[in-house]
Scaffold this active site. Structure first.
Site, PDB file in Angstrom:
ATOM      1  N   CYS A   8       1.780   1.067  -8.566  1.00 56.76           N
ATOM      2  CA  CYS A   8       2.959   1.548  -7.854  1.00 56.76           C
ATOM      3  C   CYS A   8       4.200   1.565  -8.736  1.00 56.76           C
ATOM      4  O   CYS A   8       5.163   2.260  -8.437  1.00 56.76           O
ATOM      5  CB  CYS A   8       3.208   0.687  -6.617  1.00 56.76           C
ATOM      6  SG  CYS A   8       3.380  -1.076  -6.969  1.00 56.76           S
ATOM      7  N   GLY A  55       0.821  -1.205   0.000  1.00 52.71           N
ATOM      8  CA  GLY A  55       0.000   0.000   0.000  1.00 52.71           C
ATOM      9  C   GLY A  55       0.850   1.249   0.000  1.00 52.71           C
ATOM     10  O   GLY A  55       1.911   1.289  -0.624  1.00 52.71           O
ATOM     11  N   GLY A  87       1.793   2.315   5.803  1.00 52.50           N
ATOM     12  CA  GLY A  87       2.978   1.502   6.086  1.00 52.50           C
ATOM     13  C   GLY A  87       3.602   1.859   7.422  1.00 52.50           C
ATOM     14  O   GLY A  87       4.057   0.976   8.170  1.00 52.50           O
ATOM     15  N   LYS A  97       1.973   6.099   4.254  1.00 52.59           N
ATOM     16  CA  LYS A  97       1.278   6.558   5.464  1.00 52.59           C
ATOM     17  C   LYS A  97       0.789   5.365   6.275  1.00 52.59           C
ATOM     18  O   LYS A  97       1.036   5.269   7.481  1.00 52.59           O
ATOM     19  CB  LYS A  97       0.112   7.456   5.073  1.00 52.59           C
ATOM     20  CG  LYS A  97      -0.689   7.965   6.262  1.00 52.59           C
ATOM     21  CD  LYS A  97      -1.845   8.847   5.810  1.00 52.59           C
ATOM     22  CE  LYS A  97      -2.672   9.321   7.005  1.00 52.59           C
ATOM     23  NZ  LYS A  97      -3.829  10.159   6.571  1.00 52.59           N
ATOM     24  N   GLU A 149       5.586  -3.269   0.963  1.00 54.20           N
ATOM     25  CA  GLU A 149       5.650  -3.003  -0.472  1.00 54.20           C
ATOM     26  C   GLU A 149       4.900  -1.696  -0.712  1.00 54.20           C
ATOM     27  O   GLU A 149       3.670  -1.667  -0.733  1.00 54.20           O
ATOM     28  CB  GLU A 149       5.021  -4.153  -1.256  1.00 54.20           C
ATOM     29  CG  GLU A 149       5.774  -5.470  -1.128  1.00 54.20           C
ATOM     30  CD  GLU A 149       7.183  -5.396  -1.704  1.00 54.20           C
ATOM     31  OE1 GLU A 149       7.399  -4.608  -2.655  1.00 54.20           O
ATOM     32  OE2 GLU A 149       8.062  -6.113  -1.214  1.00 54.20           O
TER      33      GLU A 149
END
Length: 493
Positions: free
Chosen positions: A260, A203, A208, A206, A225
């Site tokens: 991403c 994700g 994370g 923030k 990740e």
């Protein structure tokens, strides 16, 4: 939990007590030892392959409901990669599981040594919404290959795919060792309060940080990740038509930029920028037509919140005037056209935040070296792309740019090679997976040294005499000559 019956996309009142009970049950299942055998691990992977084969149309329907994802993208970027991960692991798993024999030293002679890969235990996988099938099942595959019990928390932002996992996956795997928890922040919070043997999160940075803080309370290892602003440097030596096609499909053919690893911005020289912009325009019109909002080959924005976020980036008065192509939007259907921007101010939000959408700024500099310096002035990206025919520029880029991964003359394809690790560095992530790297990510490398009762060295035991010290120094230094001299009583020079 995904064993059936709850309202779609909801965790049915899932709280801390339920989370604790869930983890305790999984620990009992893991303690039984059944996840450790090759046969059990292989059976889970074969079940997932069977699910993919039998439910492909249902998977595609869920992805289309969540993101209006074209069938070609659903198959190429999610379904085929998930199946390939299973088949590759089934082929290689026995070799990965074998203890690795390693050399011993004179200090431990006579002895043997090996490294045993053992499962960590009970692990939590929290997945993302942009590739909701692949980014959920791929880490689960790694956890199962390594012999763990798993909880999967799919993203509530992709409710159709989350529901698919909750409803369908238990039919194909051992659901006493694999559980699915649907829901949003309360359910995720309840899960993060528990003690896990590893947490794997995909994700944004923030969340994370929240995951990492929760893990720290139990000293739980994490794999994060994340993402970041992935640059694509385009040198004037390229075949511009091919480069434009590869950049375009890697940007807008990857979930309309909601990926991403999609290029977040292009860097090129001022002199080459007009040529590149023209090539990109022609390519985009060829791919998506004169009215891209009507194209069935372009995914929609995931929800209204993300649509509004993207529009705020584009409608910034310092940014809107830099649009050289695209910019159309349809809020009712959450569609945004591919959009090129030229020389956006470096201090604008669109150049500071990860875009995660269909906007592609093109930033120009006088020299290629200036482009590399600009990349290095930013946080380390998940991926960095270079388009060039110049080997000196390639060598300079690979040597000097730090990124999770680098791909030369294409976009995103490096993640399809199971022999390469996929993961970030710095703010773009912690840890890596894919292929054996997934097995390693969910395994503990246990060191085992074995000795018999022979080969005693009296010098290691008290009382410590000068003679014994000389012998031990010879052992520690690994010098056969020094050791022999010490045993014979000769002084060292």
């Amino acid at each position: 939990m995904g064993s059936g019956g709850e309202e779609r996309g909801k965790g049915a009142g899932f709280d801390g007590a339920m989370a604790a009970e869930l983890v305790a049950g999984l620990r009992r299942s893991f303690a039984s030892g059944r996840t450790r055998s090759h046969e059990w691990r292989a059976a889970q992977l074969k079940g997932i392959v069977r699910m993919i084969d039998e439910k492909e149309s249902a998977i595609m329907a869920a992805l289309h409901e969540d993101l209006a994802k074209p069938q070609m993208e659903s198959y190429l970027h999610e379904i085929s990669l998930a199946k390939a991960a299973c088949t590759f692991a089934l082929k290689e798993m026995k070799r990965w599981m074998k203890p690795e024999k390693v050399p011993t030293s004179l200090t431990t002679f006579p002895s043997s040594a090996e490294i045993i890969s053992e499962p960590l235990g009970v692990v939590l996988v929290i997945s993302a919404w942009n590739y909701p099938f692949l980014l959920s099942i791929d880490p689960v595959i790694g956890a199962l290959v390594a012999g763990n019990a798993v909880v999967l928390k799919p993203s509530e932002v992709a409710p159709a795919t989350s529901y698919f996992f909750a409803k369908v996956l238990p039919e194909y795997i051992d659901n006493s060792c694999v559980k699915i928890v649907e829901g949003s922040i309360p359910e995720t919070t309840a899960l993060l309060e528990q003690k896990w043997d590893k947490i794997f999160y995909t994700g944004n940075g923030k969340v994370g940080r929240i995951v990492m803080a929760a893990a720290a309370k139990h000293l739980t290892p994490v794999a994060l990740e994340l993402g970041g602003k992935c640059p694509a440097l385009v040198d004037s030596s390229v075949d511009v038509k091919v480069a434009a096609k590869r950049i375009a499909v890697g940007k807008w053919g990857c979930n309309n930029g909601q990926a991403c690893i999609a290029p977040d911005y292009i860097l090129t020289t001022k002199s080459f920028a007009p040529t590149l912009v023209d090539a990109m325009k022609r390519t985009l019109e060829k791919f998506y037509g004169k009215d891209p909002l009507e194209s069935a080959d372009l995914s929609r924005i995931v929800n209204s919140n993300h649509f509004k976020r993207l529009m705020s980036l584009l409608d910034d008065e310092n940014v809107s005037g830099t649009i050289v192509y695209g910019g159309q939007r349809d809020e009712q259907h959450l569609k945004i056209a591919p959009t090129l921007l030229l020389d956006v101010p470096h201090d604008s939000s669109i150049m500071k935040e990860e875009i995660f959408g269909p906007f592609l700024p093109i930033v120009t500099f006088d020299e290629v070296e200036d482009c590399i310096d600009f990349i290095n002035s930013k946080s380390k990206p998940l991926a960095a792309y270079l388009f060039t025919k110049d080997r000196k520029i390639e060598d300079q880029f690979v040597k000097n740019v730090s990124a999770g991964g680098i791909l030369v003359n294409d976009v995103a394809l490096h993640l399809a090679n199971p022999h390469l690790p996929f993961g970030g560095v710095g703010e773009s992530g912690i840890g890596a997976y894919h292929g054996k790297f997934s097995f390693d990510a969910f395994s503990h490398k246990k060191a085992v040294l074995s000795r018999g009762f022979g080969g005693e060295a009296p010098a290691r035991y008290p009382p410590y005499t000068p003679q014994k010290q000389r012998i031990l120094r010879g052992l520690i230094n690994g010098s056969i000559i020094a050791l022999v001299l010490a045993i014979l009583g000769f002084p060292r020079d």
